[in-house]
Design a protein around this motif. Structure first.
Motif, PDB file in Angstrom:
ATOM      1  N   PRO A 196       0.793  -1.234   0.000  1.00 31.50           N
ATOM      2  CA  PRO A 196       0.000   0.000   0.000  1.00 31.50           C
ATOM      3  C   PRO A 196       0.827   1.286   0.000  1.00 31.50           C
ATOM      4  N   THR A 197       2.105   1.192   0.330  1.00 29.20           N
ATOM      5  CA  THR A 197       2.929   2.399   0.423  1.00 29.20           C
ATOM      6  C   THR A 197       3.987   2.487  -0.670  1.00 29.20           C
ATOM      7  N   GLU A 198       3.972   1.534  -1.586  1.00 32.50           N
ATOM      8  CA  GLU A 198       4.964   1.453  -2.659  1.00 32.50           C
ATOM      9  C   GLU A 198       6.388   1.352  -2.126  1.00 32.50           C
ATOM     10  N   ALA A 199       6.529   0.670  -0.996  1.00 34.35           N
ATOM     11  CA  ALA A 199       7.864   0.384  -0.475  1.00 34.35           C
ATOM     12  C   ALA A 199       8.542  -0.670  -1.338  1.00 34.35           C
ATOM     13  N   LEU A 200       7.751  -1.485  -1.997  1.00 33.55           N
ATOM     14  CA  LEU A 200       8.256  -2.499  -2.916  1.00 33.55           C
ATOM     15  C   LEU A 200       7.918  -2.090  -4.343  1.00 33.55           C
ATOM     16  N   THR A 201       8.925  -1.972  -5.170  1.00 33.52           N
ATOM     17  CA  THR A 201       8.723  -1.596  -6.569  1.00 33.52           C
ATOM     18  C   THR A 201       9.697  -2.385  -7.441  1.00 33.52           C
ATOM     19  N   LEU A 202       9.413  -2.437  -8.731  1.00 34.43           N
ATOM     20  CA  LEU A 202      10.339  -3.034  -9.693  1.00 34.43           C
ATOM     21  C   LEU A 202      11.033  -1.912 -10.457  1.00 34.43           C
ATOM     22  N   GLU A 203      12.350  -2.019 -10.585  1.00 38.21           N
ATOM     23  CA  GLU A 203      13.110  -1.064 -11.397  1.00 38.21           C
ATOM     24  C   GLU A 203      12.645  -1.204 -12.845  1.00 38.21           C
ATOM     25  N   LYS A 204      12.378  -0.093 -13.489  1.00 42.62           N
ATOM     26  CA  LYS A 204      11.828  -0.137 -14.845  1.00 42.62           C
ATOM     27  C   LYS A 204      12.814  -0.690 -15.876  1.00 42.62           C
ATOM     28  N   LYS A 205      14.083  -0.426 -15.701  1.00 42.53           N
ATOM     29  CA  LYS A 205      15.071  -0.881 -16.694  1.00 42.53           C
ATOM     30  C   LYS A 205      15.558  -2.303 -16.438  1.00 42.53           C
ATOM     31  N   THR A 206      15.748  -2.657 -15.173  1.00 44.33           N
ATOM     32  CA  THR A 206      16.340  -3.960 -14.848  1.00 44.33           C
ATOM     33  C   THR A 206      15.322  -5.001 -14.396  1.00 44.33           C
ATOM     34  N   PHE A 207      14.113  -4.570 -14.069  1.00 48.29           N
ATOM     35  CA  PHE A 207      13.076  -5.443 -13.524  1.00 48.29           C
ATOM     36  C   PHE A 207      13.545  -6.171 -12.262  1.00 48.29           C
ATOM     37  N   LYS A 208      14.329  -5.480 -11.466  1.00 45.72           N
ATOM     38  CA  LYS A 208      14.786  -5.991 -10.176  1.00 45.72           C
ATOM     39  C   LYS A 208      13.929  -5.359  -9.083  1.00 45.72           C
ATOM     40  N   LEU A 209      13.630  -6.138  -8.057  1.00 44.93           N
ATOM     41  CA  LEU A 209      12.836  -5.650  -6.938  1.00 44.93           C
ATOM     42  C   LEU A 209      13.641  -4.658  -6.109  1.00 44.93           C
ATOM     43  N   THR A 210      13.016  -3.539  -5.766  1.00 42.78           N
ATOM     44  CA  THR A 210      13.623  -2.531  -4.905  1.00 42.78           C
ATOM     45  C   THR A 210      12.749  -2.383  -3.666  1.00 42.78           C
ATOM     46  N   PHE A 211      13.392  -2.337  -2.513  1.00 45.46           N
ATOM     47  CA  PHE A 211      12.682  -2.204  -1.248  1.00 45.46           C
ATOM     48  C   PHE A 211      13.162  -0.941  -0.552  1.00 45.46           C
ATOM     49  N   VAL A 212      12.250   0.008  -0.315  1.00 48.41           N
ATOM     50  CA  VAL A 212      12.556   1.249   0.391  1.00 48.41           C
ATOM     51  C   VAL A 212      12.015   1.090   1.813  1.00 48.41           C
ATOM     52  N   ARG A 213      12.905   0.709   2.722  1.00 46.18           N
ATOM     53  CA  ARG A 213      12.530   0.383   4.101  1.00 46.18           C
ATOM     54  C   ARG A 213      11.803   1.533   4.798  1.00 46.18           C
ATOM     55  N   SER A 214      12.183   2.773   4.511  1.00 46.88           N
ATOM     56  CA  SER A 214      11.565   3.918   5.192  1.00 46.88           C
ATOM     57  C   SER A 214      10.091   4.087   4.831  1.00 46.88           C
ATOM     58  N   ARG A 215       9.653   3.535   3.714  1.00 47.22           N
ATOM     59  CA  ARG A 215       8.242   3.608   3.324  1.00 47.22           C
ATOM     60  C   ARG A 215       7.412   2.469   3.901  1.00 47.22           C
ATOM     61  N   CYS A 216       8.072   1.413   4.333  1.00 53.12           N
ATOM     62  CA  CYS A 216       7.386   0.202   4.783  1.00 53.12           C
ATOM     63  C   CYS A 216       6.684   0.431   6.129  1.00 53.12           C
ATOM     64  N   ILE A 217       5.429   0.001   6.196  1.00 53.98           N
ATOM     65  CA  ILE A 217       4.661   0.112   7.442  1.00 53.98           C
ATOM     66  C   ILE A 217       4.460  -1.256   8.094  1.00 53.98           C
ATOM     67  N   VAL A 218       5.151  -2.257   7.608  1.00 52.18           N
ATOM     68  CA  VAL A 218       5.110  -3.628   8.134  1.00 52.18           C
ATOM     69  C   VAL A 218       3.673  -4.148   8.219  1.00 52.18           C
ATOM     70  N   CYS A 219       2.915  -3.914   7.168  1.00 55.20           N
ATOM     71  CA  CYS A 219       1.540  -4.417   7.126  1.00 55.20           C
ATOM     72  C   CYS A 219       1.511  -5.917   6.838  1.00 55.20           C
ATOM     73  N   GLU A 220       2.600  -6.441   6.327  1.00 49.76           N
ATOM     74  CA  GLU A 220       2.798  -7.875   6.061  1.00 49.76           C
ATOM     75  C   GLU A 220       1.941  -8.418   4.931  1.00 49.76           C
ATOM     76  N   GLN A 221       1.354  -7.560   4.119  1.00 45.70           N
ATOM     77  CA  GLN A 221       0.547  -8.043   3.003  1.00 45.70           C
ATOM     78  C   GLN A 221       1.401  -8.714   1.937  1.00 45.70           C
ATOM     79  N   CYS A 222       2.673  -8.353   1.864  1.00 46.48           N
ATOM     80  CA  CYS A 222       3.567  -8.926   0.863  1.00 46.48           C
ATOM     81  C   CYS A 222       3.962 -10.363   1.183  1.00 46.48           C
ATOM     82  N   ILE A 223       3.950 -10.735   2.458  1.00 49.74           N
ATOM     83  CA  ILE A 223       4.457 -12.047   2.870  1.00 49.74           C
ATOM     84  C   ILE A 223       3.680 -13.198   2.234  1.00 49.74           C
ATOM     85  N   PRO A 224       2.349 -13.252   2.364  1.00 49.79           N
ATOM     86  CA  PRO A 224       1.638 -14.385   1.749  1.00 49.79           C
ATOM     87  C   PRO A 224       1.592 -14.313   0.222  1.00 49.79           C
ATOM     88  N   THR A 225       1.904 -13.159  -0.343  1.00 46.94           N
ATOM     89  CA  THR A 225       1.866 -12.991  -1.794  1.00 46.94           C
ATOM     90  C   THR A 225       3.085 -13.588  -2.474  1.00 46.94           C
TER      91      THR A 225
END
Length: 134
Positions: free
Chosen positions: A95-124
Motif C-alpha cells: 500500500p505504500t509502494e515500499a516495494l517496486t520493480l526497477e523499470k530498466k532492470t526489472f529488479k525488486l527494490t525495497f525502500v525500508r523507510s516507506r514500509c509500514i510492516v503491514c505484512e501483506q507482501c508475505i503471503p503474496t
C-alpha cells in the motif's frame, strides 16, 4: 510519537467504535492499515497510532482493560536476496509502494523507510522470500 500495534478483539468488543473513542477520549489518531473483522468471530486490526506518548500509553491501557489484546510491532520486513525471483507480485499489494520493480532492470527494490510492516507482501510471495524479524 507513532506506534504500530496489532489488536485482537474478543467477540464481545467487535461492535465498539474504537477509533472514535481513541480520538475523542485520548486525542490519539488511528490509521487503519489492515483489518480482518467479521461478525461473531475474533477480529484483528493493524493500526498506526499517533499522539503524545502519555496519551498513547493510556489508550493502550484502556484497550487492554476491555480485553483487547494489544501487541506492539517493532519488527521489519526482510527480503531474501537469494530466494527472490523478482516476479513483482509483492509490489501489487504494497500500500505504500515500499516495494517496486526497477523499470530498466526489472529488479525488486525495497525502500525500508516507506514500509509500514503491514505484512501483506508475505503471503503474496510465491517463493517465500519475504518474512519479518518479529
Amino acid at each position: 510519537m507513532k506506534k504500530r500495534v496489532t489488536l485482537t478483539f474478543p467477540r464481545s468488543s467487535l461492535g465498539m467504535p474504537l477509533t472514535y473513542r481513541l480520538a475523542k477520549d485520548f486525542n490519539v489518531a488511528a490509521n487503519i492499515i489492515r483489518a480482518q473483522v467479521a461478525p461473531n468471530q475474533i477480529g484483528k486490526l493493524l493500526l498506526e497510532l499517533s499522539g503524545d506518548i502519555d496519551a498513547l500509553d493510556a489508550a493502550i491501557d484502556w484497550m487492554r482493560s476491555l480485553d483487547i489484546e494489544v501487541s506492539t510491532i517493532s519488527g521489519e520486513i526482510l527480503i531474501s536476496e537469494e530466494s527472490c525471483v523478482h516476479c513483482g507480485l509483492c509490489t501489487g499489494v504494497c500500500p505504500t509502494e515500499a516495494l517496486t520493480l526497477e523499470k530498466k532492470t526489472f529488479k525488486l527494490t525495497f525502500v525500508r523507510s516507506r514500509c509500514i510492516v503491514c505484512e501483506q507482501c508475505i503471503p503474496t510471495c510465491p517463493v517465500d522470500a519475504i518474512s519479518t524479524n518479529l
